[in-house]
Each structure stands twice: as C-alpha cells, then as structure tokens.
Design a protein around this motif. Structure first.
Motif, PDB file in Angstrom:
ATOM      1  N   VAL A 494       0.861  -1.188   0.000  1.00  0.00           N
ATOM      2  CA  VAL A 494       0.000   0.000   0.000  1.00  0.00           C
ATOM      3  C   VAL A 494       0.894   1.233   0.000  1.00  0.00           C
ATOM      4  O   VAL A 494       2.073   1.158   0.350  1.00  0.00           O
ATOM      5  N   ASP A 495       0.346   2.376  -0.381  1.00  0.00           N
ATOM      6  CA  ASP A 495       1.152   3.597  -0.365  1.00  0.00           C
ATOM      7  C   ASP A 495       0.684   4.535   0.733  1.00  0.00           C
ATOM      8  O   ASP A 495      -0.264   4.245   1.469  1.00  0.00           O
ATOM      9  N   ALA A 502      -6.657   1.301   7.361  1.00  0.00           N
ATOM     10  CA  ALA A 502      -6.459   0.317   6.293  1.00  0.00           C
ATOM     11  C   ALA A 502      -5.028  -0.205   6.329  1.00  0.00           C
ATOM     12  O   ALA A 502      -4.783  -1.404   6.112  1.00  0.00           O
ATOM     13  N   ILE A 503      -4.072   0.678   6.596  1.00  0.00           N
ATOM     14  CA  ILE A 503      -2.670   0.255   6.705  1.00  0.00           C
ATOM     15  C   ILE A 503      -2.517  -0.714   7.877  1.00  0.00           C
ATOM     16  O   ILE A 503      -1.825  -1.734   7.779  1.00  0.00           O
ATOM     17  N   ASN A 702      -9.542   0.315   2.365  1.00  0.00           N
ATOM     18  CA  ASN A 702      -9.279   1.754   2.428  1.00  0.00           C
ATOM     19  C   ASN A 702     -10.579   2.554   2.436  1.00  0.00           C
ATOM     20  O   ASN A 702     -10.702   3.557   3.136  1.00  0.00           O
ATOM     21  N   LYS A 703     -11.570   2.093   1.655  1.00  0.00           N
ATOM     22  CA  LYS A 703     -12.868   2.783   1.635  1.00  0.00           C
ATOM     23  C   LYS A 703     -13.571   2.624   2.979  1.00  0.00           C
ATOM     24  O   LYS A 703     -14.146   3.589   3.504  1.00  0.00           O
ATOM     25  N   MET A 704     -13.524   1.429   3.556  1.00  0.00           N
ATOM     26  CA  MET A 704     -14.119   1.232   4.876  1.00  0.00           C
ATOM     27  C   MET A 704     -13.458   2.135   5.912  1.00  0.00           C
ATOM     28  O   MET A 704     -14.133   2.744   6.750  1.00  0.00           O
ATOM     29  N   ALA A 705     -12.128   2.228   5.854  1.00  0.00           N
ATOM     30  CA  ALA A 705     -11.402   3.078   6.807  1.00  0.00           C
ATOM     31  C   ALA A 705     -11.780   4.542   6.638  1.00  0.00           C
ATOM     32  O   ALA A 705     -11.967   5.266   7.621  1.00  0.00           O
TER      33      ALA A 705
END
Length: 725
Positions: A494-495, A502-503, A702-705
């Motif tokens: 991930v970036d 999310a990370i 990421n969207k959930m986060a």
C-alpha cells in the motif's frame, strides 16, 4: 467483595468459555468469592437468580452474547426500573463507525442514567457499571474483538481507582455516577506472600542502598513505576520501609492471572507491560512466582518501557530458602528498574524493543552487598527472537568476588543463520501468498527455520513459542528489526495515501501470514520497499504483534488490490478451501480506478500465445469455439465471475493459468469474460478488479477506513469467523 456472575448466551457461535475465563481472571484480584459464571439462555430464565443476587451481592456481573447485547440492555434497564439515556461518551465513539445506521447508533449509545461506560474502541457493544441501592451491576459484552479493551480500559481501572481510562481521557463524569467501588480491591489489603508463611525478614543494608539509588533516579527523571501486584510483589513493596519517598514513585496494580500459552519469560514481560498500561506509568515491572524446571528453581524479573521489556532469569542457589531467594530477586528488580530509568544498557534481552540491548556482563556490586553475578548463556538467533536470556546467580565471599572480577563472563555474539543475500527474484505479496497456497511454504525458509530450531534446542532453549512477538525478521536474507521489516513489506503493498486504519489492517494480515508460515519469521523472495514513510511505520507499530486467528491458530490471510465487487472463495482460485475465505461483498471496489480492463487479441495472436503456453493445444476450426469459460463463481452476473476453469482448444485449464500464464498477465484479474467478434476475427477479454480476489481487498479496506471503520472491523469483514489475538 460479594460477587455474582451471570452470562446470557443465545447460541454456540461465540467462544463463551474463553471469554468468561477472561472476565473471571480480571475479577479474581478483587474478591475471595467464587468467580465462576452461571449460564442462562434467556432473560426470563435469569431473572429469579438475578433477583436473589440483588438481595445479597455487592457486585453483579452480567455478560451477554453480542447478538442480543443491545436488546438485552434495553430490557434489563426497564426491568430494573432504571431511567435510560444517550451516553455522550459512547455516542462520540460511535461517530467513527460510519457503517452503522443511525438508528442502531442510538440504541448502542443508550445506557442507564448515571452509568459509567466501559468504552470499546468503536463504541459498539460498550459495557457499563451502574449503582442500584447498595449493589453495583456491571454489563459486559461477550465480544471476542472488544472484550479485552473493556476489561483493560474499563473494568480493572474502575475497580482499582473508581475511574476508567476512557473516562479520564474524555474528562467526562455522568451526573449521579458512582465513581468509587463499594469495597476496596482485595489486592490493596497487601496479603503476605503465599509461598512464604512468615513476614519477610529484616532487610539487609544493601537493599536500602539499591532502593535509595533507584528512587533518586526516578525522582531525577520524573518517572513512575507500576509493579504487577502478584504475591511476590509484597517483597518489592516491603522495600518502601527503607525509603520514605518510595511510594511517591512506585505503585502496585492488581494481578490478573491469564498465562495462556506464554512461557514464563514472555508472561513476566507481558505482566510488566500490563502494569505500566494499567497505571499509565512510565515503566512497568513484574517479579514472577518461583518456577521449577528439570530440577532447577528460578524467578523471572522484567521491566517494561514504552516499546520494550528487559527480562532476567535468576536461578536459586543450593539450599537457598524461599524468603531469601524472592527477596534477592526483588532487590535485583529494583536495581533493574534504576538501570532502565537511567537509560543504561542492561544485562538481559529486550523483548519487542526497537533494538535489543547487546548483552554485557553485569558490574560487580560493591562491598557489603550480597553479590548476584550474571553468567551469560550462549544464545543463537532464535533465542534472541524469543526473548529468552538466562542468568545464573550465586553467592561468594570477598576472595571469590575479587577472582571473578578479573574474569569476563563467557558470551557469544549474535549469530545469523542465513546467507547475507537471497538470489531468487522477489514477487508481490499477493503472488507470494498464492504461490505458497498452491505449492507449499518455501523450502529454503523452512530449512532455515529448522536450523534455527535445532541450534536453539542444542543450547537447551525451548524458546520457540507461537505467542512470542519477534524482535527481528529475516527478510530476503537480511536480519531486520521486526517492525521495520513488517513496515517494508506493507509499504510495498500500500502507499502513503491509504487511511491509517487500512494500513493497520494490512499490517495485521501480513504479520498473521508470517506467523501462519511457521518459519521463525524467515521469509525470502518477497517484495519489500527500500524506504518507509512515518505514516506507515507508525500504523504498523500500533498493531505490531496482533494477528488473526481461526480455531486458536494463525489464519491464512491473503490480500489483493481490488475486487470485482465481491471477493471469491479460496477454492475457486487456489484450489484449497478455508472456512473464513468465502465470498464477501466489497461493492465500493466497483467505483475504484482500474476496476475494469479490456484487451483485444486477434485469433492469430491468441493462437501464438496458446502454442507458446502449451504446444499440444490445437486451435483449429471456428475461432468462436476456441475459448469457453466452463466454471466461475458468478461474482459479476450469472455469466461472469472469478474463473475456476476455462476450455482452450478442447483442453481445460485453470482460470489462473489462462490469465497469468497463457495471456502472460495481460489482464490483472481472474474475474473475466471472453467474447469473439467474427467481423474483426478478434477476441475481447474483459476483466474486473485487480488481483486474485481472495481475502481482503485493499481498496475495499481503504474505503471502509475512510468511512470510519477500524482495522478490527475491516479484518472481521474480509475474514469472517476469525478473531484478533
């Protein structure tokens, strides 16, 4: 404290026994009563026992199945004739849970008026305590994801000090809330140690010197120490008699007995860390019980700081009495606290530290002090990773001390049991996981793990423990500090634009997979970033050591970039079935960049690729019949999904081989459809998503986060039926 415990469980879908034991263990320090649960399946069944408890119990604990938690809370509040109101602290926490409907948030945030909340991280299934007459009633969730937070930040601090950690942070005290437990905790009564029938004997002069020195160090550094209040801590507490300022810098926390699968060394470190967190102190400390192994008696002592714990193992001298042995270990603990607080390099090993202290010989104490000499045992890499470091103590007179002072203890430098470089090419994490799921764990990594284990065993070290948090990870042949190595793997996945939750979810999934491989954290052939941002390193550090479990074991936790709107079962792509790797909705992925990919191939180009892949494939006759998807999971529609098998020229191959090998990765997903246009004699191949589609979609995470979900909620969604450990 007169105590009654009731549990209300509607199904067998939760690990009720394990959760009840956690609650019982937390309460054991505060009562001499039986702390076993009485289980019920309905409120109606429970009410007669509850009515009796209200007549004669000081504290009533009701633990409830998450499936009926909110409804039972409302019914119970009404049955007890208590007013109900929206609790602002819980409401604020729930504000971060965007996926929960507002109507459910309202129900979740409602509690009896005047209740003290025990917050969970996301506010969901928060517990509380409320006073009714001379009783206090605790309402707790049997929620495997959230119970630890409720106990650590709510129940134990409340029973210890009358406040919860969450209440302190929010500076919120509900009106009419009772913030003092009705009876002082049992541990505050300072019982004599069970193993020593007599009061600890008069303290020698050396104790005063060591204690005064450590107290001065704590005063100068402005530090406080919390000591785990087990039975042997009474010896540490007795040192307060030789230093008038002792209790300004030392506090003692309740002891919760929950060894789990930890060995004594790691358990002592964990108890020191728990004491630190419980008291919000600068350091935590613990002295273990006397342990016996293979005819040898020893005590472990540990001091925990912000990110690591120093542990020492001290052996009993021949014919030494319990009282003398425990007192000497307590004195050693006081001295170790001073070393840690002053920043000195200490004899021992740092567990889960940013960088382990290099072992060194302990300085010979001055005249008049009973001497504890540390002889370092030869340690190999696995022993260091497991955080096990042995010290032998024995008495000697002045002449022996002078002789030993001129002889350095035998030590060995840390050995690396892997070659400095790995020649094999590296691949992305998702490909790495797929390859090992199909072909098995890398043999080189397994061989190195076996060598590590053999080396450790040859030294009499059984430190290979599934619950040990590693200090180092050998990543592509390079021994790297564990958090940094994990962050490098995550940063290749991930970036920096990803949300921190999310990370964290990705970090837990990666760490879980490293545990699942069972190679002593040796991993080679895996992509890793050269540099790591502070954002990613901080996120990884926050969850380091947490992992996903299924049936008590580390789960297989594959990740990938982007789903086709749904994930797919492991058996579709990998050919192996896992109960928790099933189809999960991830609809937000449909709106992500790169969701849909189309390529066009002429019949000649396709024939060339097919012959290159397998020369026995015969593409002749009508081109429209050359390629037919024969089995898929219907992720997109009844006609399109993640492809399990495809027929090419009469030969059936897997969807993976078609996309990855025959098409040479020209499409990024294994959810695809193939169509033929005769007018142009071309094949159009349309794929959806990016990656294998099994496990956690990083885009979906990421969207959930971004919508307010925590990493725990993300992991629970994409690996249903698992728990965090």
């Amino acid at each position: 404290m007169n105590l009654k415990l009731f549990s209300l469980i509607s199904s067998d879908d939760i690990p009720a026994t394990k959760l009840q034991i956690k609650i019982s263990g937390s309460l054991n320090a505060f009562t001499d009563d039986d702390v076993s649960f009485k289980r019920f399946s309905s409120l109606k069944e429970m009410f007669p026992s509850l009515g009796k408890a209200l007549a004669d119990s000081e504290l009533i604990v009701i633990a409830v199945d998450p499936k009926i938690y909110v409804r039972t809370k409302t019914l119970l509040t009404k049955a007890l004739s208590l007013d109900i109101e929206e609790n602002p602290t819980v409401k604020k926490a729930l504000g971060r849970a965007a996926e929960i409907p507002e109507s459910q948030k309202l129900l979740q945030s409602q509690m009896p008026k005047g209740a003290v909340p025990f917050l969970t991280r996301d506010g969901v299934n928060s517990g509380f305590v409320i006073s009714k007459g001379h009783q206090q009633i605790m309402y707790l969730p049997l929620d495997d994801v959230r119970l630890d937070t409720v106990l650590r930040n709510g129940v134990i601090p409340y029973l210890t000090s009358g406040e919860t950690i969450a209440v302190r942070e929010e500076a919120y005290a509900p009106k009419n809330a009772t913030v003092k437990p009705s009876v002082p905790p049992k541990r505050q009564e300072a019982p004599a140690p069970e193993k020593a029938a007599q009061t600890p004997p008069a303290l020698p002069e050396s104790v005063g010197e060591v204690t005064s020195k450590t107290v001065n160090i704590l005063r100068e550094s402005g530090s406080r120490v919390a000591v785990n209040g087990n039975q042997n801590s009474e010896y540490v507490k007795s040192f307060g008699s030789v230093s008038p300022d002792f209790f300004e810098f030392f506090t003692f926390t309740p002891h919760v007995e929950d060894k789990g699968d930890f060995n004594v060394t790691d358990y002592t470190a964990q108890m020191a860390k728990s004491a630190k967190e419980l008291a919000s102190a600068d350091f935590g400390a613990c002295i273990s019980d006397i342990c016996n192994t293979d005819g040898c008696s020893y005590i472990c002592i540990a001091v925990a700081g912000e990110s690591s714990a120093i542990v020492r193992k001290l052996y009993r001298e021949p014919d030494e009495k319990d009282e003398s042995f425990i007192r000497d270990a307590a004195e050693e603990l006081i001295e170790l606290i001073g070393e840690k607080a002053s920043g000195e390099s200490s004899v021992g090993i740092e567990i889960s530290g940013e960088a382990a202290a290099e072992p060194k010989a302990e300085k010979t104490p001055g005249k008049g002090k009973k001497v504890l000499v540390s002889i370092l045992v030869i340690i190999l890499a696995l022993a260091v990773a497991a955080g096990t470091f042995f010290l032998v103590k024995y008495q000697r007179d002045k002449k022996a001390a002078e002789a030993l002072a001129n002889t350095a203890p035998e030590t060995t430098s840390e050995e690396t049991t892997v070659p400095p470089e790995i020649s094999k090419d590296t691949v992305p994490l998702s490909v790495f996981m797929r390859n090992e799921a199909v072909n098995g764990i890398d043999k080189d990594d397994l061989a190195r793990a076996a060598e590590d284990t053999a080396n450790a065993a040859s030294q009499g070290d059984n430190a290979a423990n599934a619950n040990v948090v590693p200090e180092y990870i050998v990543l592509n042949g390079v021994k790297t500090e564990a958090k940094k190595a994990l962050a490098k793997i995550v940063a290749a996945d991930v970036d920096d634009s990803y949300n921190s939750e999310a990370i964290k979810a990705d970090a837990v999934a990666v760490y879980t997979y490293l545990k699942y491989r069972n190679t002593n954290f040796n991993v080679s052939g895996l992509n890793a970033a050269e540099t790591v941002s502070d954002n990613i390193l901080n996120a990884v550090s926050e969850v380091f050591g947490e992992y996903v479990v299924y049936n008590g074991q580390p789960a297989f936790t594959p990740t990938f970039k982007l789903s086709a709107g749904k994930t797919t079962s492991a058996d579709v792509v990998f050919g192996n079935s896992f109960p928790y790797l099933k189809t999960v909705d991830s609809a937000s992925d449909k709106n992500a960049d790169g969701y849909k990919t189309e390529i066009t191939l002429t019949s000649g180009e396709l024939k060339e690729l097919a012959n290159k892949f397998d020369s026995s494939i015969n593409l002749s006759g009508s081109a429209k019949d050359w390629v037919k998807v024969t089995k898929h999971d219907g992720a997109i529609s009844t006609g399109v999904g993640y492809v399990e098998t495809v027929n090419v020229g009469g030969k059936e191959i897997s969807g993976y081989k078609f996309a990855c090998e025959l098409l040479e990765n020209k499409i990024p997903s294994y959810c695809f459809a193939v169509s033929y246009t005769s007018s142009g004699d071309t094949f159009k191949i349309t794929s959806y998503g990016n990656g294998f589609g099994v496990g956690m979609s990083l885009s979906g995470a990421n969207k959930m986060a971004a919508d307010g979900s925590t990493y725990a909620q993300i992991l629970a969604k994409y690996y249903p039926g698992t728990n965090l450990s």
